[in-house]
Scaffold this motif. Sequence first.
Motif, PDB file in Angstrom:
ATOM      1  N   ASP A 227      -3.203   0.465  -5.684  1.00 51.23           N
ATOM      2  CA  ASP A 227      -4.604   0.852  -5.498  1.00 51.23           C
ATOM      3  C   ASP A 227      -5.433  -0.308  -4.966  1.00 51.23           C
ATOM      4  N   ILE A 228      -5.086  -1.519  -5.375  1.00 59.05           N
ATOM      5  CA  ILE A 228      -5.761  -2.751  -4.959  1.00 59.05           C
ATOM      6  C   ILE A 228      -4.662  -3.698  -4.475  1.00 59.05           C
TER       7      ILE A 228
ATOM      8  N   ALA B  78       0.827  -1.207   0.000  1.00 59.39           N
ATOM      9  CA  ALA B  78       0.000   0.000   0.000  1.00 59.39           C
ATOM     10  C   ALA B  78       0.860   1.255   0.000  1.00 59.39           C
TER      11      ALA B  78
ATOM     12  N   LYS C 194      -7.724   0.089   1.439  1.00 54.38           N
ATOM     13  CA  LYS C 194      -7.559  -0.428   0.087  1.00 54.38           C
ATOM     14  C   LYS C 194      -8.499  -1.607  -0.165  1.00 54.38           C
TER      15      LYS C 194
ATOM     16  N   HIS D  39      -8.711  -3.323   4.720  1.00 49.76           N
ATOM     17  CA  HIS D  39      -9.809  -2.363   4.538  1.00 49.76           C
ATOM     18  C   HIS D  39      -9.735  -1.225   5.553  1.00 49.76           C
TER      19      HIS D  39
END
Length: 221
Positions: free
Chosen positions: A91-92, A86, A121, A116
């Motif tokens: 982004d994911i 991250a 993310k 989360h």
Amino acid sequence: MDALKGGLIVSCQAPVNSPLHNPMIIAAIAEAAVNQGAVGVRIDTPAHLEAVRLQVNAPIIGLWKRVIPNYEVYITPQFHHAQAVAAAGADIIAVDATERPRPGEETLSGLIKRIHEELGKPVMADVDTLENAIAAAQAGADYVGTTLFGYTPATRGHTPPGFDLLAQMVEKLDLPVICEGGIASPTEARQALSLGAFAVVVGTAITGVDLLVQRYVRELG
């Protein structure tokens, strides 16, 4: 999510012993893919992610492959790996979501929850079977991918792409299903979308110079 729907995500990775395993080279490959219409890229290791983030504005699915003794899970296996992914600009975050034992005390649902809540993310769950896809959805995954079909003891002897698995996942799940693994041609990518895939990830067939050259050399030898 809308940025990825119906599109091609290019996995830009290289073996660690390859001269292509260099952050700037991976970033150039990723930029070239996006310039030619890829809706996103899938990138391994924080250093490569940082380099790609500087060059690419499209969505990045990030992961960190880490080999941990006595465990088969290696795609972003623990939360501190997800933190690094991250921080590097993903982004994911992609994680191994198979039923195989995980290092430490962390469960899949606990890992997804922390990603989360603490990192903000979405999570792509890399699975191998329908049962694990359903479990990943129940654990809170935002996307589920066929990434590990053919690469686990439960699917040994099967060769990706897992189109039958893809169709089953699309039928049973209420979240986006990404087809990844073994897509070798534009025709197969189109087939994946026709079966209901939200998006298609292609790696070796586009960026796997080392493996592709090996195949040609073996055939010609």
